[in-house]
Structure formats: C-alpha cells, structure tokens
Design an enzyme around this catalytic site. Structure first.
Site, PDB file in Angstrom:
ATOM      1  N   GLY A 172      -4.902   3.914   8.034  1.00 32.17           N
ATOM      2  CA  GLY A 172      -5.178   2.869   7.250  1.00 32.17           C
ATOM      3  C   GLY A 172      -4.997   0.984   7.482  1.00 32.17           C
ATOM      4  N   THR A 173      -3.387   1.382   8.331  1.00 31.03           N
ATOM      5  CA  THR A 173      -3.491  -0.124   8.773  1.00 31.03           C
ATOM      6  C   THR A 173      -5.218  -0.751   9.683  1.00 31.03           C
ATOM      7  OG1 THR A 173      -1.748   0.883   9.547  1.00 31.03           O
ATOM      8  CG2 THR A 173      -2.072  -1.131  10.650  1.00 31.03           C
ATOM      9  N   HIS A 182     -14.122 -13.494  -3.671  1.00 28.25           N
ATOM     10  CA  HIS A 182     -12.559 -13.363  -3.021  1.00 28.25           C
ATOM     11  C   HIS A 182     -11.366 -14.751  -4.207  1.00 28.25           C
ATOM     12  CE1 HIS A 182     -13.762 -10.550  -0.732  1.00 28.25           C
ATOM     13  NE2 HIS A 182     -13.032  -9.761  -0.616  1.00 28.25           N
ATOM     14  N   HIS A 183     -10.543 -13.762  -4.042  1.00 30.43           N
ATOM     15  CA  HIS A 183      -8.976 -15.108  -4.394  1.00 30.43           C
ATOM     16  C   HIS A 183      -9.062 -16.357  -3.622  1.00 30.43           C
ATOM     17  CE1 HIS A 183      -6.931 -13.113  -1.525  1.00 30.43           C
ATOM     18  NE2 HIS A 183      -7.301 -12.299  -1.682  1.00 30.43           N
ATOM     19  N   LYS A 215      -7.552 -16.095   0.135  1.00 33.02           N
ATOM     20  CA  LYS A 215      -8.501 -15.559   1.013  1.00 33.02           C
ATOM     21  C   LYS A 215      -8.826 -17.132   2.122  1.00 33.02           C
ATOM     22  CE  LYS A 215     -11.454 -11.891   2.719  1.00 33.02           C
ATOM     23  NZ  LYS A 215     -10.422 -11.745   3.293  1.00 33.02           N
ATOM     24  N   GLY A 220     -14.704  -9.022   5.944  1.00 33.70           N
ATOM     25  CA  GLY A 220     -14.721  -7.729   5.951  1.00 33.70           C
ATOM     26  C   GLY A 220     -15.707  -7.479   5.949  1.00 33.70           C
ATOM     27  N   THR A 221     -15.858  -6.573   4.606  1.00 37.93           N
ATOM     28  CA  THR A 221     -16.533  -6.258   3.680  1.00 37.93           C
ATOM     29  C   THR A 221     -17.845  -6.758   3.645  1.00 37.93           C
ATOM     30  OG1 THR A 221     -14.486  -4.939   2.217  1.00 37.93           O
ATOM     31  CG2 THR A 221     -17.011  -4.204   1.631  1.00 37.93           C
ATOM     32  N   MET A 260       0.546  -1.587   0.176  1.00 43.03           N
ATOM     33  CA  MET A 260      -0.600   0.165  -0.383  1.00 43.03           C
ATOM     34  C   MET A 260       0.812   1.262  -0.076  1.00 43.03           C
ATOM     35  SD  MET A 260      -3.252  -0.148  -0.298  1.00 43.03           S
ATOM     36  CE  MET A 260      -3.569   1.160   0.131  1.00 43.03           C
TER      37      MET A 260
END
Ligand code: NAD
Length: 254
Positions: A81-82, A139-140, A143, A149-150, A14
């Site tokens: 953003g951590t 997701h990939h 994961k 989380g979203t 990031m």
C-alpha cells in the site's frame, strides 16, 4: 493461513493499525520489520517473508523495490500500500508478480474503490455534453496539495468512462472572470479546514437533474481493514499483479 501475516513498516501509523486489524480478524501476526529492531520484529524482510504467508507493506517508497524482490524470492504473497512508487519500482513489482501473487493499491478503502468503479460507469452512461462532472473535496488544514490524489483518481475514472484521458479536460482552481464552463470539462474544487480525514463528492449536473456520489473517510482504519481483506484474498492465489477492484470483485472483465 498457517504462518500468518507479516507487516513491513510495523511501527508506522498504518503498520500499527494493520497489526490491530489482523488480531481483530482472528488471524495470526507473523511479526514485522521496521527501521529499528524491536520486539516481534525480524532482522530483515527476507526473514519476515520466510516466516509469513502474506507480507503487508506500508513503509516507504525507497524500500519498495528491494522488498518486492525479497518477498518474491521467499515465495510469499505480498500486499503493498506504500505510495509514491516510481515507474522503475512498479516495473520491479510487475516482475515480482510473475513469481508470487501481489495486490498493489494506492487506496485500500473499499468505499473509495467502489466509488471509482461507479464513477466510471456513470460517466460512460451520462453524455458529457448534457451532464457536467464536478468533483468537490475537503481535507484537514495541514494538507499541502490539491486536488487530492483520490479526487484525481475520480477525475481519471470519469475520463476513462468517457473514453479519453483526464489531461486536457481538467478545470480546477476557478477564480475571477473564467468564462463559461467548457463542454465536457471535468471540474475540481478543494476545501481545506479542521481535521477532515477526506470527503469527496462527484456531481453530474444536467439542466434537468443532478446525481451525486459521495464518500467520507472518518478513520485511517478503513485502509487497514481493506489491506487485511486483500491479504486474506491474495493468500494461495496464482502469481499476478492485482488491484483492490479484483479483491472486491468489481474489476471490469479483462
Ligand atoms: P509512517 O511514516 O507512519 O510509517 C512508515 C513506517 O515504515 C515507519 O515506522 C518507518 O520507520 C517504516 N519504514 C520506512 N522505511 C523503512 C524501511 N526501509 N524498512 C522498514 N521499515 C521502514 O507512514 P504511514 O502513514 O503509515 O504510511 C506508510 C505508507 O503507506 C505511505 O507511503 C503512505 O502514503 C501509504 N498509505 C497508503 C494507504 C493505502 O490505502 N494504500 C493508506 C495510508 C497510507
């Protein structure tokens, strides 16, 4: 901004993207810090904060409390953003926000934050007995956790709109003879495969109509762009703890 944006965790995935996005926005990069010394890196976060208008932090939860204290001591604005912060870390962040302005968000994607705000409004408008809420995510293959989380944040937004907590209303991992759907339940389903960065759909299904809200992330750069947007927004604000909804102007009135 005179001094520019400093980056904590500048060598990370990031951190590198944020550095690129700072340059792309025509802003000045005030250097960074990481675990190892390197070109353009300061000795510690205190020195970085003294040399920057805003510090953007994508490093590690174990560094969050010390970073927040150091940035606040330098009187510098802070964007963090951590993820994975403990309640004690968040208390330190709240304390630091009495001295300097701070944006703290687990997801800097403007799209996801808009989806969460809309999800809450839709859930408040659509009666839970008639509109079944189902959340589908993909997701990939690497994961390790589910739901994402979203997806959980979407579920919490729906629950908030309905005026109750998510706990006690979540239905996930359906398999075998589950019985009929519980009225008012918030359902979750997870797909895993390929290299999908993140896809989420929230569906409200009634006997007479369906309405769906979908978000697809193709690139982590969405988070870096959002973080730089937050850094521009927080510069010269009053001290306080803000979220991405404040940055985007979609926070409900206090
Ligand atoms: P990464 O491991 O690629 O990068 C982290 C960097 O921080 C590394 O270069 C590491 O050396 C450095 N670092 C670790 N501890 C440090 C310390 N004490 N002092 C200075 N530098 C230190 O990880 P990443 O994928 O870039 O993610 C970083 C963090 O950001 C994670 O917590 C991740 O969950 C979070 N994240 C948040 C969002 C969001 O939108 N809020 C998006 C993506 C990632």
């Amino acid at each position: 901004m005179d001094k520019g944006i400093g980056i904590s965790g500048i060598a990370g995935r990031m951190g590198r993207l944020v550095a690129e996005e700072v340059a792309a926005a025509g802003l000045k990069l005030a250097g960074g810090v990481d675990r190892e010394p390197g070109e353009g890196r300061w000795a510690d976060i205190g020195a970085l904060a003294a040399a920057a208008d805003v510090v953007v932090d994508f490093s590690h939860a174990s560094a969050a409390a010390a970073n927040a204290r150091a940035v606040a001591a330098a009187g510098c604005a802070y964007v963090i953003g951590t993820t994975g912060l403990s309640a004690a870390d968040e208390a330190v962040l709240a304390e630091a926000a009495r001295r300097v302005p701070i944006v703290y968000a687990a997801n800097f994607s403007p799209g996801v934050n808009l989806v969460l705000a809309l999800a809450e409004r839709m859930a408040a408008a659509l009666p839970a007995e008639a509109y079944d809420a189902e959340i589908l995510e993909m997701h990939h293959r690497q994961k390790v956790d589910a739901p994402s989380g979203t997806a959980m944040a979407m579920g919490r937004a729906v629950a908030r709109g309905r005026g109750h907590p998510l706990e006690g209303h979540m239905e996930s991992g359906r398999d075998g003879h589950t019985g009929a759907r519980t009225a008012g339940a918030i359902g979750f389903a997870a797909l895993r495969g390929g290299q999908v960065v993140g896809e989420h759909t929230l569906l409200f299904a009634s006997p007479t109509e369906h309405i769906a809200l979908s978000h697809r992330a193709f690139d982590r750069r969405a988070f870096a762009t959002g973080a730089v947007r937050a850094a521009r927004w927080i510069h010269r604000r009053q001290p306080g703890l803000y979220g991405m909804a404040d940055v985007l102007g979609i926070a409900p009135p206090a």
